[in-house]
Motif scaffolding. Sequence first.
Motif, PDB file in Angstrom:
ATOM      1  N   GLY A 109       0.860  -2.049   5.935  1.00 31.86           N
ATOM      2  CA  GLY A 109       0.230  -1.098   5.034  1.00 31.86           C
ATOM      3  C   GLY A 109       0.505   0.337   5.407  1.00 31.86           C
ATOM      4  O   GLY A 109       1.077   0.625   6.467  1.00 31.86           O
ATOM      5  N   THR A 110       0.094   1.218   4.509  1.00 32.25           N
ATOM      6  CA  THR A 110       0.179   2.662   4.728  1.00 32.25           C
ATOM      7  C   THR A 110      -1.063   3.315   4.137  1.00 32.25           C
ATOM      8  O   THR A 110      -1.700   2.773   3.230  1.00 32.25           O
ATOM      9  N   ILE A 111      -1.390   4.477   4.661  1.00 35.10           N
ATOM     10  CA  ILE A 111      -2.485   5.273   4.124  1.00 35.10           C
ATOM     11  C   ILE A 111      -2.138   6.745   4.292  1.00 35.10           C
ATOM     12  O   ILE A 111      -1.543   7.133   5.297  1.00 35.10           O
ATOM     13  N   LYS A 112      -2.486   7.529   3.289  1.00 36.51           N
ATOM     14  CA  LYS A 112      -2.235   8.967   3.329  1.00 36.51           C
ATOM     15  C   LYS A 112      -3.585   9.690   3.290  1.00 36.51           C
ATOM     16  O   LYS A 112      -4.351   9.544   2.341  1.00 36.51           O
ATOM     17  N   TYR A 113      -3.853  10.445   4.362  1.00 29.01           N
ATOM     18  CA  TYR A 113      -5.099  11.201   4.496  1.00 29.01           C
ATOM     19  C   TYR A 113      -4.903  12.617   3.975  1.00 29.01           C
ATOM     20  O   TYR A 113      -3.894  13.250   4.272  1.00 29.01           O
ATOM     21  N   GLU A 114      -5.883  13.106   3.236  1.00 32.30           N
ATOM     22  CA  GLU A 114      -5.793  14.458   2.700  1.00 32.30           C
ATOM     23  C   GLU A 114      -7.100  15.233   2.869  1.00 32.30           C
ATOM     24  O   GLU A 114      -7.517  15.937   1.970  1.00 32.30           O
ATOM     25  N   GLY A 115      -7.724  15.105   4.037  1.00 32.58           N
ATOM     26  CA  GLY A 115      -8.930  15.869   4.338  1.00 32.58           C
ATOM     27  C   GLY A 115     -10.177  15.332   3.670  1.00 32.58           C
ATOM     28  O   GLY A 115     -11.057  14.779   4.315  1.00 32.58           O
ATOM     29  N   ASP A 116     -10.282  15.471   2.346  1.00 38.07           N
ATOM     30  CA  ASP A 116     -11.473  15.027   1.628  1.00 38.07           C
ATOM     31  C   ASP A 116     -11.218  13.783   0.780  1.00 38.07           C
ATOM     32  O   ASP A 116     -12.056  13.374  -0.009  1.00 38.07           O
TER      33      ASP A 116
END
Length: 152
Positions: A109-116
Amino acid sequence: MMRYHKLVTSFAPAFMLFIATPAQTAAPNMKEGLWEVTVKMDMPGMPGNMPAQTTQRCISAKDMEDPRKIGPANDRASDTCEVTNYKMQGNTASWNMACKGPEPMTGSGTIKYEGDRYTGVNRMWMKQGNQMMQMTMNYSGRYLGACKAGQK
């Protein structure tokens, strides 16, 4: 149908392990506070659609020091699933996963974090009889604000 629903729901907490990483790994780019997490499961060939599951969870700065604590409370699957090859590059994490049990699964899997907020996908494969079945979990999280006293 019911058998697959039980299988998917029993392993649903495993898909929250997208952030189950060793403590020395860089913390995700997330805000401290109350988060709403939505997980939508898709299993080709399964009749009917599984409804999305949405939960809320308070994430503290201390939780982010050890991302394993960010997963859901009472995570039953964490004892049967192992995350390997975890990498954080920029604001995107990737990993491989293997779950043991009566119907073992492997995936990535992958996940992209963007602060909020964050978005991610986890694909798992398992052998069912003589055929391989695939489950795809799409998840998203959004920051809701500060946690209230006593909220978990």
